[in-house]
Enzyme design. Structure first.
Site: not given
Length: 118
Positions: A11-13
């Protein structure tokens, strides 16, 4: 078995960018989703032993950190960092890239390529 492991949150870019950078460099890496399979105390201590960054930097200081009533004083030592991350794996900074006996926090993004290619 791969020489590189990425402790990854999809979920973390920044974490996704690290995986893409490593794949783009042609480096075979194991991607470990640490929220699905949290690190236990022994694994965290081993990781901290390899970490080139300060152990306290492994803990995210986000709104969840503050909501738990935590302060910098609560993550000042290795023992405190381990205890907080065992209890709250989501507070682990991401991504973390491990190569052999060394590890870095992959922030900023431009740290990843030289680390895995070097």
């Amino acid at each position: 078995m791969s020489d590189v492991t990425v402790l990854h949150n999809p979920k973390c870019s920044t974490s996704r960018a690290a995986v893409e950078t490593i794949e783009g460099a042609g480096v075979d890496a194991e991607v470990h989703q640490y929220l699905k399979q949290p690190l236990d105390e022994a694994a965290l201590r081993e990781l901290i032993g390899k970490l080139e960054d300060e152990p306290t930097d492994l803990v995210r200081r986000d709104s969840f950190f503050k909501d738990q009533g935590l302060t910098d004083a609560d993550v000042a030592t290795v023992d405190q960092v381990v205890a907080v991350l065992v209890e709250h794996p989501r507070l682990m900074q991401r991504p973390v890239v491990v190569k052999g006996d060394r590890a870095i926090i992959g922030r900023p993004k431009d740290r990843v390529a030289p680390f895995v290619e070097g």
